[in-house]
Motif scaffolding. Structure first.
Motif, PDB file in Angstrom:
ATOM      1  N   ILE A 139       0.551  -1.357   0.093  1.00 18.21           N
ATOM      2  CA  ILE A 139      -0.132   0.079   0.115  1.00 18.21           C
ATOM      3  C   ILE A 139       0.854   0.820  -0.297  1.00 18.21           C
ATOM      4  O   ILE A 139       1.557   1.621   1.095  1.00 18.21           O
ATOM      5  N   ASN A 140       0.917   2.032  -0.804  1.00 18.79           N
ATOM      6  CA  ASN A 140       1.848   3.449  -1.563  1.00 18.79           C
ATOM      7  C   ASN A 140       0.772   4.024  -1.640  1.00 18.79           C
ATOM      8  O   ASN A 140      -0.016   4.247  -2.337  1.00 18.79           O
ATOM      9  N   GLY A 141       0.968   5.565  -0.918  1.00 14.38           N
ATOM     10  CA  GLY A 141      -0.516   6.595  -1.572  1.00 14.38           C
ATOM     11  C   GLY A 141      -0.172   6.910  -2.384  1.00 14.38           C
ATOM     12  O   GLY A 141      -0.681   7.690  -3.368  1.00 14.38           O
ATOM     13  N   GLU A 142       1.182   6.618  -2.926  1.00 10.85           N
ATOM     14  CA  GLU A 142       1.562   7.293  -4.532  1.00 10.85           C
ATOM     15  C   GLU A 142       1.005   6.344  -5.999  1.00 10.85           C
ATOM     16  O   GLU A 142       1.157   6.771  -6.726  1.00 10.85           O
ATOM     17  N   ASN A 143       1.144   5.723  -5.653  1.00 11.55           N
ATOM     18  CA  ASN A 143       0.864   3.929  -6.196  1.00 11.55           C
ATOM     19  C   ASN A 143      -0.569   2.749  -5.581  1.00 11.55           C
ATOM     20  O   ASN A 143       0.325   1.782  -5.181  1.00 11.55           O
ATOM     21  N   GLN A 144      -1.864   3.369  -5.585  1.00 12.32           N
ATOM     22  CA  GLN A 144      -2.242   2.217  -5.280  1.00 12.32           C
ATOM     23  C   GLN A 144      -2.662   1.508  -6.035  1.00 12.32           C
ATOM     24  O   GLN A 144      -3.078   0.131  -5.580  1.00 12.32           O
ATOM     25  N   ALA A 145      -2.393   0.995  -6.963  1.00 14.17           N
ATOM     26  CA  ALA A 145      -2.337   0.020  -7.969  1.00 14.17           C
ATOM     27  C   ALA A 145      -1.609  -0.759  -7.590  1.00 14.17           C
ATOM     28  O   ALA A 145      -1.909  -1.626  -7.764  1.00 14.17           O
ATOM     29  N   HIS A 146      -0.326  -1.286  -7.498  1.00 14.66           N
ATOM     30  CA  HIS A 146       0.273  -1.967  -6.651  1.00 14.66           C
ATOM     31  C   HIS A 146      -0.206  -2.337  -5.608  1.00 14.66           C
ATOM     32  O   HIS A 146      -0.186  -4.151  -5.943  1.00 14.66           O
ATOM     33  N   PHE A 147      -0.768  -2.365  -4.723  1.00 16.24           N
ATOM     34  CA  PHE A 147      -1.234  -3.150  -4.099  1.00 16.24           C
ATOM     35  C   PHE A 147      -2.732  -3.590  -5.001  1.00 16.24           C
ATOM     36  O   PHE A 147      -2.689  -5.522  -4.467  1.00 16.24           O
ATOM     37  N   ILE A 148      -3.402  -3.566  -5.948  1.00 10.76           N
ATOM     38  CA  ILE A 148      -4.110  -3.986  -6.768  1.00 10.76           C
ATOM     39  C   ILE A 148      -3.291  -5.658  -7.444  1.00 10.76           C
ATOM     40  O   ILE A 148      -4.255  -6.350  -7.433  1.00 10.76           O
ATOM     41  N   ILE A 149      -2.427  -5.002  -7.683  1.00  8.47           N
ATOM     42  CA  ILE A 149      -1.576  -6.199  -8.873  1.00  8.47           C
ATOM     43  C   ILE A 149      -0.890  -7.431  -7.735  1.00  8.47           C
ATOM     44  O   ILE A 149      -1.396  -8.155  -8.044  1.00  8.47           O
ATOM     45  N   VAL A 150      -0.612  -6.768  -6.416  1.00  5.56           N
ATOM     46  CA  VAL A 150      -0.335  -7.807  -5.855  1.00  5.56           C
ATOM     47  C   VAL A 150      -1.910  -8.624  -5.040  1.00  5.56           C
ATOM     48  O   VAL A 150      -1.410 -10.086  -5.273  1.00  5.56           O
ATOM     49  N   ALA A 151      -2.245  -8.359  -5.049  1.00  9.39           N
ATOM     50  CA  ALA A 151      -3.846  -8.574  -4.107  1.00  9.39           C
ATOM     51  C   ALA A 151      -4.659  -9.757  -5.656  1.00  9.39           C
ATOM     52  O   ALA A 151      -5.058 -11.034  -5.423  1.00  9.39           O
ATOM     53  N   LEU A 152      -4.075  -9.441  -6.783  1.00  7.58           N
ATOM     54  CA  LEU A 152      -4.882  -9.691  -8.192  1.00  7.58           C
ATOM     55  C   LEU A 152      -4.304 -11.189  -8.928  1.00  7.58           C
ATOM     56  O   LEU A 152      -4.296 -12.191  -8.608  1.00  7.58           O
ATOM     57  N   GLY A 153      -2.570 -10.973  -8.217  1.00 10.71           N
ATOM     58  CA  GLY A 153      -1.554 -12.048  -8.348  1.00 10.71           C
ATOM     59  C   GLY A 153      -1.991 -13.439  -7.278  1.00 10.71           C
ATOM     60  O   GLY A 153      -1.832 -14.802  -7.898  1.00 10.71           O
ATOM     61  N   ILE A 154      -2.150 -13.058  -5.564  1.00 11.29           N
ATOM     62  CA  ILE A 154      -2.362 -13.980  -4.839  1.00 11.29           C
ATOM     63  C   ILE A 154      -3.637 -14.907  -5.310  1.00 11.29           C
ATOM     64  O   ILE A 154      -4.060 -15.729  -5.031  1.00 11.29           O
ATOM     65  N   LEU A 155      -4.772 -14.273  -5.627  1.00 13.58           N
ATOM     66  CA  LEU A 155      -6.241 -14.861  -6.158  1.00 13.58           C
ATOM     67  C   LEU A 155      -5.736 -15.380  -7.151  1.00 13.58           C
ATOM     68  O   LEU A 155      -6.745 -16.629  -7.091  1.00 13.58           O
ATOM     69  N   LEU A 156      -5.301 -15.171  -8.156  1.00  9.46           N
ATOM     70  CA  LEU A 156      -5.573 -16.146  -9.277  1.00  9.46           C
ATOM     71  C   LEU A 156      -4.750 -16.938  -9.068  1.00  9.46           C
ATOM     72  O   LEU A 156      -4.411 -18.282  -9.847  1.00  9.46           O
ATOM     73  N   GLY A 157      -3.555 -16.418  -8.687  1.00 10.18           N
ATOM     74  CA  GLY A 157      -2.738 -18.183  -8.185  1.00 10.18           C
ATOM     75  C   GLY A 157      -3.447 -19.170  -7.853  1.00 10.18           C
ATOM     76  O   GLY A 157      -3.289 -20.376  -7.278  1.00 10.18           O
ATOM     77  N   ILE A 158      -4.503 -18.900  -6.532  1.00 12.25           N
ATOM     78  CA  ILE A 158      -5.429 -19.498  -5.814  1.00 12.25           C
ATOM     79  C   ILE A 158      -6.700 -19.829  -6.979  1.00 12.25           C
ATOM     80  O   ILE A 158      -6.615 -21.716  -6.552  1.00 12.25           O
ATOM     81  N   LEU A 159      -7.170 -19.734  -7.315  1.00 16.02           N
ATOM     82  CA  LEU A 159      -7.476 -19.829  -8.639  1.00 16.02           C
ATOM     83  C   LEU A 159      -7.341 -20.815  -9.580  1.00 16.02           C
ATOM     84  O   LEU A 159      -8.157 -22.102  -9.655  1.00 16.02           O
TER      85      LEU A 159
END
Length: 211
Positions: A139-159
């Protein structure tokens, strides 16, 4: 961004290989009712995973780790696993349908079982202890997209793990006879009962400590 996505995709894939009550239920459902039924168990669990990601994002991880919350989750998890184990034992007496069609009621029941099994301290602690710090650090105030990338990567790995495992089980189950499938359901029930006893033990132990 692409490197981060694949890194956390692999992390989600590898960590989801760890055997547990969820995997047992997914395999049991896929063996008896096919791909969709097993996958819907996983989707139910992923719903909780997504909820936990959201709570971590908004800073609720501290409250999820509170002793009282953990105590309640041990109790709820023990009851849910006991009920699901009993269902598995009952299903062992039913004939297996190899037609490939799964009733909507069965899918809803499979999804609910995965959802309820994911509401456990083991799953929550797993997320907070392993994925939580990774998500929080992303979570970075300047780049919130990184959080989404990390979360999507984890979820898609599980899927990907869930779809791959269910596909293997679905196509191999046709080579198994009814006796083996019956005993697979019985063994699944025994394992789930074991997890239920373990959760109950943790609940009693922590209750004594808490009181």
């Amino acid at each position: 961004m692409i490197t981060a996505f694949f890194t956390y995709f692999l992390l989600g894939l590898v960590l989801s290989l760890t055997p547990g009550a969820m995997t047992v239920q997914m395999v049991n459902q896929a063996l008896r009712k096919g791909f969709l039924s097993g996958w819907f168990v996983g989707l139910g669990g992923m719903t909780i995973d997504l909820a936990l990601i959201t709570l971590v994002y908004f800073g609720f991880s501290y409250y999820l780790a509170h002793p009282m919350v953990e105590l309640i989750m041990w109790f709820i998890g023990s009851i849910f696993l006991l009920v699901i184990g009993i269902d598995s034992l009952k299903e062992s007496k039913n004939n297996v349908d190899f037609s490939g069609t799964t009733p909507k009621k069965s899918l809803a029941k499979a999804y609910t079982s995965g959802f309820l099994m994911a509401v456990s301290p083991g799953n929550i602690v797993f997320w907070i202890g392993i994925f939580g710090p990774l998500l929080i650090s992303s979570i970075n105030g300047e780049n919130q997209a990184h959080f989404i990338i990390v979360a999507l990567g984890i979820l898609l790995g599980i899927l990907t793990h869930d779809i791959g495992l269910m596909s293997i089980i679905h196509f191999s189950r046709r080579f198994l006879n009814k006796t083996l499938l019956k005993w697979a359901a019985i063994v699944a029930a025994i394992i789930l009962f074991g997890f239920s006893v373990y959760f109950g033990y943790e609940f009693i132990t922590q209750l004594i400590t808490y009181v």
